[in-house]
Write a protein that holds these residues in place. Structure first.
Motif, PDB file in Angstrom:
ATOM      1  N   PRO A   1      34.161  35.033  35.351  1.00  0.00           N
ATOM      2  CA  PRO A   1      34.387  35.253  33.740  1.00  0.00           C
ATOM      3  C   PRO A   1      35.486  34.010  33.277  1.00  0.00           C
ATOM      4  N   HIS A   2      35.130  33.806  32.105  1.00  0.00           N
ATOM      5  CA  HIS A   2      36.468  33.027  31.395  1.00  0.00           C
ATOM      6  C   HIS A   2      37.516  33.997  31.239  1.00  0.00           C
ATOM      7  N   GLY A   3      38.775  33.306  31.091  1.00  0.00           N
ATOM      8  CA  GLY A   3      40.029  34.221  30.980  1.00  0.00           C
ATOM      9  C   GLY A   3      40.747  34.143  32.120  1.00  0.00           C
ATOM     10  N   ASP A   4      42.141  34.557  32.071  1.00  0.00           N
ATOM     11  CA  ASP A   4      43.162  34.861  33.114  1.00  0.00           C
ATOM     12  C   ASP A   4      43.501  35.945  33.290  1.00  0.00           C
ATOM     13  N   GLN A   5      42.844  37.101  32.809  1.00  0.00           N
ATOM     14  CA  GLN A   5      43.304  38.549  32.879  1.00  0.00           C
ATOM     15  C   GLN A   5      42.926  38.831  34.430  1.00  0.00           C
ATOM     16  N   ALA A   6      43.767  39.681  35.088  1.00  0.00           N
ATOM     17  CA  ALA A   6      43.780  40.277  36.399  1.00  0.00           C
ATOM     18  C   ALA A   6      42.389  40.867  36.565  1.00  0.00           C
ATOM     19  N   ARG A   7      41.359  40.752  37.657  1.00  0.00           N
ATOM     20  CA  ARG A   7      40.547  41.483  37.866  1.00  0.00           C
ATOM     21  C   ARG A   7      40.165  41.330  39.350  1.00  0.00           C
ATOM     22  N   GLY A   8      39.002  42.298  39.562  1.00  0.00           N
ATOM     23  CA  GLY A   8      38.600  42.471  40.986  1.00  0.00           C
ATOM     24  C   GLY A   8      37.529  41.393  41.404  1.00  0.00           C
TER      25      GLY A   8
END
Length: 251
Positions: A31-38
């Motif tokens: 996904p676009h964006g720089d948020q932390a994710r699994g």
């Protein structure tokens, strides 16, 4: 932060270096964006590293995860049509368990190395990949595992079965991740008896698990491009997968 659905993503083919030094093709969607994710490692079904599997990888990116699917047949048939590659792998008895575990470890390490990783990685597999998802979770430090109608987690392969596989009963005590299992009550491999045996073993071992069976479904009920597809079972299954991964892969 938990995963959040998005329709803005990128998808591309990359290449990983296997534990044996081999070049392993893989499909990555983010996904676009720089948020932390699994992250999610998708293990493809026996028909191979195909368009339907890549759609599943993109779906996990839409759900807010970095997702990757290694081509398990990269060594046997690099660049081949998915069905031809699968036939080649099947003729050789399938993918050795040790190599599968190593390839999933490589894919999981890649996901954890991304700047957006929150450190959590889950694995999901369909058909033969369902068994392999459980196998990987018995040997690797993963945070969640999903088995979609994987045969021979319990039960014995029939005489003359073309793949060189054994059940995983003796390995289930080493299961390291919560397990979600989704099955069709009309399936024969795994049969309802096999699912009940898995339920009994995991309960006895005290392993966190959720197993669900669908009365109107057989094998491959998630496969939108096959007659086995069952809308109600697949939709409910996707809801359970999304909730399970959000619970275990969120920060």
């Amino acid at each position: 932060m938990t995963a959040s659905a998005t329709d803005s993503l990128t998808a591309t083919t990359i290449h990983l270096t296997g534990h044996d030094g081999a070049d392993v093709e893989a499909y990555l969607a983010r996904p676009h964006g720089d948020q932390a994710r699994g992250g999610v490692v998708v293990i493809h079904h026996l028909p191979g590293y195909d368009r339907a599997t890549k759609e599943i990888v993109r779906r996990f990116a839409e759900l807010g995860y970095d997702a990757i699917c290694p081509n398990l047949y990269s060594r046997e048939a690099p660049g081949a049509d998915p069905s031809d590659a699968a036939a080649t792998a099947r003729a050789q008895g399938g993918i050795p368990d040790e190599r599968l575990v190593a390839d999933v470890a490589t894919a999981a390490a890649y996901l954890r190395g991304l700047s957006t990783s929150n450190g959590r990685v889950g694995v999901i597999g369909y058909c033969s990949g369902g068994r392999q998802s459980v196998l990987a979770a018995c040997h690797l430090d993963l945070d969640a595992a999903v088995d979609c109608y994987g045969a021979f987690v319990t039960g014995e392969p029939p005489e003359g079965f073309p793949l060189k596989v054994t059940n995983l009963v003796d390995q289930l005590p080493d299961l390291r991740a919560p397990l979600l299992g989704l099955f069709g009550a009309e399936d024969k491999a795994p049969s309802p008896e096999h699912v009940r045996e898995l339920e009994e073993i995991l309960t006895r071992l005290g392993k966190p698990h959720e197993l669900h069976s669908y009365d109107d479904a057989g094998h491959a009920f998630f496969a939108v491009d096959r007659p086995a597809y069952r809308v109600a079972a697949a939709n409910d299954g996707w809801e359970r997968i999304a909730a399970f991964f959000e619970r275990h892969l969120g920060a």
